[in-house]
Design a protein around this motif. Structure first.
Motif, PDB file in Angstrom:
ATOM      1  N   MET A 116       0.817  -1.202   0.000  1.00 21.90           N
ATOM      2  CA  MET A 116       0.000   0.000   0.000  1.00 21.90           C
ATOM      3  C   MET A 116       0.857   1.260   0.000  1.00 21.90           C
ATOM      4  SD  MET A 116      -2.946  -1.088  -0.446  1.00 21.90           S
ATOM      5  CE  MET A 116      -3.771   0.511  -0.354  1.00 21.90           C
ATOM      6  N   GLN A 117       1.989   1.204   0.673  1.00 22.93           N
ATOM      7  CA  GLN A 117       2.903   2.338   0.656  1.00 22.93           C
ATOM      8  C   GLN A 117       3.371   2.611  -0.781  1.00 22.93           C
ATOM      9  OE1 GLN A 117       6.140   1.840   3.398  1.00 22.93           O
ATOM     10  NE2 GLN A 117       6.410   4.042   3.667  1.00 22.93           N
ATOM     11  N   SER A 118       3.680   1.532  -1.494  1.00 20.17           N
ATOM     12  CA  SER A 118       4.097   1.659  -2.884  1.00 20.17           C
ATOM     13  C   SER A 118       2.966   2.171  -3.768  1.00 20.17           C
ATOM     14  CB  SER A 118       4.588   0.296  -3.397  1.00 20.17           C
ATOM     15  OG  SER A 118       4.913   0.360  -4.760  1.00 20.17           O
ATOM     16  N   LEU A 119       1.738   1.674  -3.526  1.00 16.87           N
ATOM     17  CA  LEU A 119       0.591   2.095  -4.334  1.00 16.87           C
ATOM     18  C   LEU A 119       0.299   3.575  -4.142  1.00 16.87           C
ATOM     19  CD1 LEU A 119      -1.726   1.363  -6.220  1.00 16.87           C
ATOM     20  CD2 LEU A 119      -3.061   0.663  -4.223  1.00 16.87           C
ATOM     21  N   PHE A 120       0.323   4.050  -2.892  1.00 15.41           N
ATOM     22  CA  PHE A 120       0.071   5.465  -2.635  1.00 15.41           C
ATOM     23  C   PHE A 120       1.158   6.329  -3.273  1.00 15.41           C
ATOM     24  CE2 PHE A 120      -3.245   4.250   0.164  1.00 15.41           C
ATOM     25  CZ  PHE A 120      -3.990   5.390   0.466  1.00 15.41           C
ATOM     26  N   GLN A 121       2.392   5.850  -3.238  1.00 14.77           N
ATOM     27  CA  GLN A 121       3.482   6.598  -3.848  1.00 14.77           C
ATOM     28  C   GLN A 121       3.302   6.691  -5.364  1.00 14.77           C
ATOM     29  OE1 GLN A 121       5.763   8.309  -2.257  1.00 14.77           O
ATOM     30  NE2 GLN A 121       6.664   9.037  -4.179  1.00 14.77           N
ATOM     31  N   ASP A 122       2.872   5.597  -5.982  1.00 19.53           N
ATOM     32  CA  ASP A 122       2.612   5.606  -7.419  1.00 19.53           C
ATOM     33  C   ASP A 122       1.524   6.617  -7.782  1.00 19.53           C
ATOM     34  OD1 ASP A 122       4.518   3.679  -7.806  1.00 19.53           O
ATOM     35  OD2 ASP A 122       3.096   2.016  -8.045  1.00 19.53           O
ATOM     36  N   VAL A 123       0.485   6.667  -6.951  1.00 20.41           N
ATOM     37  CA  VAL A 123      -0.616   7.598  -7.205  1.00 20.41           C
ATOM     38  C   VAL A 123      -0.110   9.038  -7.127  1.00 20.41           C
ATOM     39  CG1 VAL A 123      -2.786   8.496  -6.280  1.00 20.41           C
ATOM     40  CG2 VAL A 123      -2.430   6.026  -6.462  1.00 20.41           C
ATOM     41  N   ARG A 124       0.708   9.328  -6.131  1.00 16.81           N
ATOM     42  CA  ARG A 124       1.243  10.693  -5.998  1.00 16.81           C
ATOM     43  C   ARG A 124       2.096  11.078  -7.203  1.00 16.81           C
ATOM     44  NH1 ARG A 124       2.263   8.806  -0.452  1.00 16.81           N
ATOM     45  NH2 ARG A 124       0.626   9.677   0.892  1.00 16.81           N
ATOM     46  N   MET A 125       2.731  10.077  -7.817  1.00 14.08           N
ATOM     47  CA  MET A 125       3.586  10.343  -8.977  1.00 14.08           C
ATOM     48  C   MET A 125       2.790  10.356 -10.280  1.00 14.08           C
ATOM     49  SD  MET A 125       6.843   7.965  -7.903  1.00 14.08           S
ATOM     50  CE  MET A 125       7.705   8.274  -9.448  1.00 14.08           C
ATOM     51  N   GLY A 126       1.480  10.155 -10.202  1.00 13.21           N
ATOM     52  CA  GLY A 126       0.640  10.233 -11.381  1.00 13.21           C
ATOM     53  C   GLY A 126       0.524   8.951 -12.170  1.00 13.21           C
ATOM     54  N   LYS A 127       0.987   7.831 -11.626  1.00 11.31           N
ATOM     55  CA  LYS A 127       0.883   6.561 -12.331  1.00 11.31           C
ATOM     56  C   LYS A 127      -0.542   6.015 -12.245  1.00 11.31           C
ATOM     57  CE  LYS A 127       5.697   5.178 -11.518  1.00 11.31           C
ATOM     58  NZ  LYS A 127       6.592   4.122 -10.944  1.00 11.31           N
ATOM     59  N   ALA A 128      -0.976   5.342 -13.307  1.00 12.16           N
ATOM     60  CA  ALA A 128      -2.319   4.764 -13.337  1.00 12.16           C
ATOM     61  C   ALA A 128      -2.411   3.570 -12.385  1.00 12.16           C
ATOM     62  CB  ALA A 128      -2.668   4.331 -14.759  1.00 12.16           C
ATOM     63  N   VAL A 129      -3.572   3.409 -11.772  1.00  6.78           N
ATOM     64  CA  VAL A 129      -3.803   2.310 -10.846  1.00  6.78           C
ATOM     65  C   VAL A 129      -4.181   1.054 -11.618  1.00  6.78           C
ATOM     66  CG1 VAL A 129      -5.259   1.460  -8.965  1.00  6.78           C
ATOM     67  CG2 VAL A 129      -4.542   3.854  -9.008  1.00  6.78           C
ATOM     68  N   ASP A 130      -3.519  -0.053 -11.313  1.00  8.79           N
ATOM     69  CA  ASP A 130      -3.864  -1.344 -11.903  1.00  8.79           C
ATOM     70  C   ASP A 130      -4.368  -2.237 -10.775  1.00  8.79           C
ATOM     71  OD1 ASP A 130      -4.128  -3.747 -13.155  1.00  8.79           O
ATOM     72  OD2 ASP A 130      -2.177  -3.704 -14.160  1.00  8.79           O
ATOM     73  N   ALA A 131      -5.693  -2.384 -10.686  1.00  6.28           N
ATOM     74  CA  ALA A 131      -6.302  -3.110  -9.580  1.00  6.28           C
ATOM     75  C   ALA A 131      -5.922  -4.586  -9.566  1.00  6.28           C
ATOM     76  CB  ALA A 131      -7.825  -2.977  -9.635  1.00  6.28           C
ATOM     77  N   GLU A 132      -5.549  -5.123 -10.721  1.00  8.63           N
ATOM     78  CA  GLU A 132      -5.187  -6.540 -10.765  1.00  8.63           C
ATOM     79  C   GLU A 132      -3.977  -6.834  -9.885  1.00  8.63           C
ATOM     80  OE1 GLU A 132      -4.738  -7.883 -14.736  1.00  8.63           O
ATOM     81  OE2 GLU A 132      -6.841  -7.561 -15.284  1.00  8.63           O
ATOM     82  N   HIS A 133      -3.109  -5.834  -9.713  1.00  6.37           N
ATOM     83  CA  HIS A 133      -1.947  -6.026  -8.843  1.00  6.37           C
ATOM     84  C   HIS A 133      -2.345  -6.122  -7.374  1.00  6.37           C
ATOM     85  CE1 HIS A 133       0.824  -4.035 -12.089  1.00  6.37           C
ATOM     86  NE2 HIS A 133       0.492  -5.266 -12.392  1.00  6.37           N
ATOM     87  N   CYS A 134      -3.558  -5.632  -7.053  1.00  7.20           N
ATOM     88  CA  CYS A 134      -4.043  -5.658  -5.665  1.00  7.20           C
ATOM     89  C   CYS A 134      -4.745  -6.972  -5.312  1.00  7.20           C
ATOM     90  CB  CYS A 134      -5.020  -4.507  -5.429  1.00  7.20           C
ATOM     91  SG  CYS A 134      -4.339  -2.858  -5.659  1.00  7.20           S
ATOM     92  N   LEU A 135      -5.180  -7.723  -6.316  1.00 11.09           N
ATOM     93  CA  LEU A 135      -6.008  -8.897  -6.047  1.00 11.09           C
ATOM     94  C   LEU A 135      -5.304  -9.977  -5.214  1.00 11.09           C
ATOM     95  CD1 LEU A 135      -7.973  -9.271  -9.415  1.00 11.09           C
ATOM     96  CD2 LEU A 135      -8.759  -8.331  -7.223  1.00 11.09           C
ATOM     97  N   PRO A 136      -4.016 -10.281  -5.439  1.00 17.87           N
ATOM     98  CA  PRO A 136      -3.365 -11.273  -4.569  1.00 17.87           C
ATOM     99  C   PRO A 136      -3.341 -10.828  -3.103  1.00 17.87           C
ATOM    100  CG  PRO A 136      -2.086 -10.946  -6.569  1.00 17.87           C
ATOM    101  CD  PRO A 136      -3.128  -9.872  -6.554  1.00 17.87           C
ATOM    102  N   LEU A 137      -3.171  -9.531  -2.873  1.00 17.86           N
ATOM    103  CA  LEU A 137      -3.172  -9.002  -1.509  1.00 17.86           C
ATOM    104  C   LEU A 137      -4.556  -9.150  -0.882  1.00 17.86           C
ATOM    105  CD1 LEU A 137      -1.719  -7.514   0.754  1.00 17.86           C
ATOM    106  CD2 LEU A 137      -2.228  -5.362  -0.403  1.00 17.86           C
ATOM    107  N   VAL A 138      -5.579  -8.836  -1.658  1.00 17.53           N
ATOM    108  CA  VAL A 138      -6.957  -9.012  -1.166  1.00 17.53           C
ATOM    109  C   VAL A 138      -7.206 -10.471  -0.816  1.00 17.53           C
ATOM    110  CG1 VAL A 138      -9.407  -8.877  -1.786  1.00 17.53           C
ATOM    111  CG2 VAL A 138      -7.853  -7.022  -2.440  1.00 17.53           C
ATOM    112  N   GLN A 139      -6.710 -11.382  -1.645  1.00 18.89           N
ATOM    113  CA  GLN A 139      -6.915 -12.817  -1.386  1.00 18.89           C
ATOM    114  C   GLN A 139      -6.216 -13.252  -0.105  1.00 18.89           C
ATOM    115  OE1 GLN A 139      -9.016 -14.831  -3.369  1.00 18.89           O
ATOM    116  NE2 GLN A 139      -8.819 -16.004  -1.454  1.00 18.89           N
ATOM    117  N   ASP A 140      -4.989 -12.770   0.118  1.00 18.57           N
ATOM    118  CA  ASP A 140      -4.273 -13.118   1.352  1.00 18.57           C
ATOM    119  C   ASP A 140      -5.030 -12.631   2.579  1.00 18.57           C
ATOM    120  OD1 ASP A 140      -2.251 -14.343  -0.049  1.00 18.57           O
ATOM    121  OD2 ASP A 140      -0.866 -12.640   0.052  1.00 18.57           O
ATOM    122  N   ILE A 141      -5.553 -11.424   2.513  1.00 24.66           N
ATOM    123  CA  ILE A 141      -6.323 -10.874   3.636  1.00 24.66           C
ATOM    124  C   ILE A 141      -7.604 -11.676   3.836  1.00 24.66           C
ATOM    125  CG2 ILE A 141      -7.614  -8.848   4.431  1.00 24.66           C
ATOM    126  CD1 ILE A 141      -5.504  -7.122   2.971  1.00 24.66           C
ATOM    127  N   ALA A 142      -8.276 -12.006   2.740  1.00 15.80           N
ATOM    128  CA  ALA A 142      -9.519 -12.773   2.822  1.00 15.80           C
ATOM    129  C   ALA A 142      -9.269 -14.164   3.395  1.00 15.80           C
ATOM    130  CB  ALA A 142     -10.170 -12.876   1.444  1.00 15.80           C
TER     131      ALA A 142
END
Length: 408
Positions: A116-142
């Motif tokens: 999440m630290q990396s994702l927020f940093q990417d957003v601040r730098m103007g990079k597009a969000v790719d939700a597919e990169h988040c899905l493995p993390l969501v699965q681990d939490i689930a």
């Protein structure tokens, strides 16, 4: 001093100078008396307002409009935390004990913090969000929630002020998954609810750093700025990849309220989707139970009680809130409680029979005013029920989290 107040602010010890309205609406023939019983307060609830005399009795504890601004959450502090009816039903089933899951949940939390630290940093730098990169993390939490929801939900509540913004998203993800399972949603919807929790606050990455990271409560003007984060996050997710309608909706509408007083669109009732109503509850719970630079997190059980009052006032969908309570407990892990024996204990894990009978680690006797050897009690198996929620500040306690994280 005479003061007109709402009957919802009444408490024992106040002196009633005058009951507003027709005498036919209430049973009190006297025009002036001091409140001595809760029954009198219930009877006065038939009218809207009374006039109290603060020279002869108690005043209200704080003005009813007392408001705190915490990043993006407007918290209306109740004048008095009266008891509110909460469900007494079995919590979600578990396949692994709390302390067995705690170690693995800790690893998931550590990985989530980095991601999440990396994702927020990417957003601040103007990079597009790719939700597919988040899905493995969501699965681990689930997966962790499926084994024992209390472990990762409780660990995610522990944050430093430096990592609050992105760890809040991890906590809301875990809470959304747990709530989705309590509502018996399908696996696809549960995964989307988890993803929605993970990305719901990405718009904060675009807020002015001096406002977002302010080491104090926000002013009304700063709060107005922060209220722009749902729309900012929504625009960013629309421009990204792999984000479906559920996360988009939750990102945009998790601050809407059932009574229509939320933002950004002032939606009310059924105009707010199921998932946005879920997001509203999960978001506020984690916000008020987390430590901030300017405010210690509220005790989990006390937070549930305050949120029950807000649900009754139209902040949340009451059906969703009741399901949320079943998912985290009436006395969530980390709550300080007092037992009938006079002992203080911290809630470690929800019992499998009743939400009113969790597992509690006792450590202090209020009768002898001294510490006792820590002991883990399953309240469903002993005759020593919880009689009250307690404030850690009242007892000068600051290390409760160490108690529930350490095996007996």
């Amino acid at each position: 001093m005479l003061k007109k107040i709402s009957t919802r602010q009444l408490r024992i010890g106040m002196h009633i100078h005058e009951v507003c309205g027709s005498w036919l609406d209430h049973p009190f023939w006297r025009s002036s008396f001091t409140l001595t019983t809760r029954e009198q307060i219930h009877q006065l609830a038939r009218v809207d307002e009374v006039i109290i005399d603060t020279r002869k009795g108690l005043d209200i504890e704080r003005p009813p409009t007392d408001t705190a601004f915490m990043d993006d959450v407007e918290v209306e502090l109740p004048a008095q935390a009266s008891e509110v009816s909460l469900p007494d039903q079995s919590p979600l089933p578990v396949t692994r004990s709390f302390h067995q899951e705690l170690a693995q949940a800790g690893q998931v939390i550590a990985q989530s913090r980095e991601a999440m630290q990396s994702l927020f940093q990417d957003v601040r730098m103007g990079k597009a969000v790719d939700a597919e990169h988040c899905l493995p993390l969501v699965q681990d939490i689930a997966d962790s929630v499926g084994r024992n929801p209390g472990a990762i939900v409780s660990l995610a509540r522990l944050k430093t002020s430096d990592d609050y913004t992105f760890m809040h998203s991890v906590a809301v993800c875990a809470l959304m998954v747990s709530l989705a399972r309590q509502l018996d949603l399908g696996e696809d919807d549960t995964r989307e609810a988890g993803l929605a929790g993970l990305v719901h606050d990405l718009g904060k990455a675009l807020m002015p750093p001096e406002v977002l990271n302010k080491p104090g409560a926000l002013t009304r003007e700063e709060f107005t700025i922060m209220k722009g984060h749902p729309e900012a996050g929504h625009r960013m997710l629309v421009d990204g990849r792999g984000v479906g309608p559920i996360p988009l909706d939750v990102c945009l509408h998790h601050h809407e309220k059932i009574n229509g007083k939320g933002y950004p669109h002032g939606l009310q009732g059924e105009e707010i989707s199921l998932f946005a109503r879920m997001g509203a509850v999960c978001d506020v719970y984690d916000a008020i139970t987390s430590n901030r630079p300017y405010k210690a997190g509220w005790d989990p059980a006390d937070s549930i009680q305050k949120m029950a009052l807000w649900a009754r006032e139209g902040h949340f969908d009451e059906r969703i809130f009741q399901a949320f309570v079943k998912s985290v407990g009436i006395y969530p892990t980390g709550s300080l409680v007092k037992l009938r024996s006079g002992r203080l204990g911290v809630v470690v894990e929800q019992g499998q029979g009743s939400l009113l009978a969790p597992q509690v680690k006792v450590f202090y006797s209020t009768l002898s005013q001294e510490s006792v050897p820590p002991e883990l009690l399953d309240l469903s198996a002993v005759d020593d029920p919880i009689v009250s929620r307690e404030s850690p500040a009242t007892w000068g306690l600051s290390q409760l989290d160490d108690l529930w994280r350490t095996p007996a």
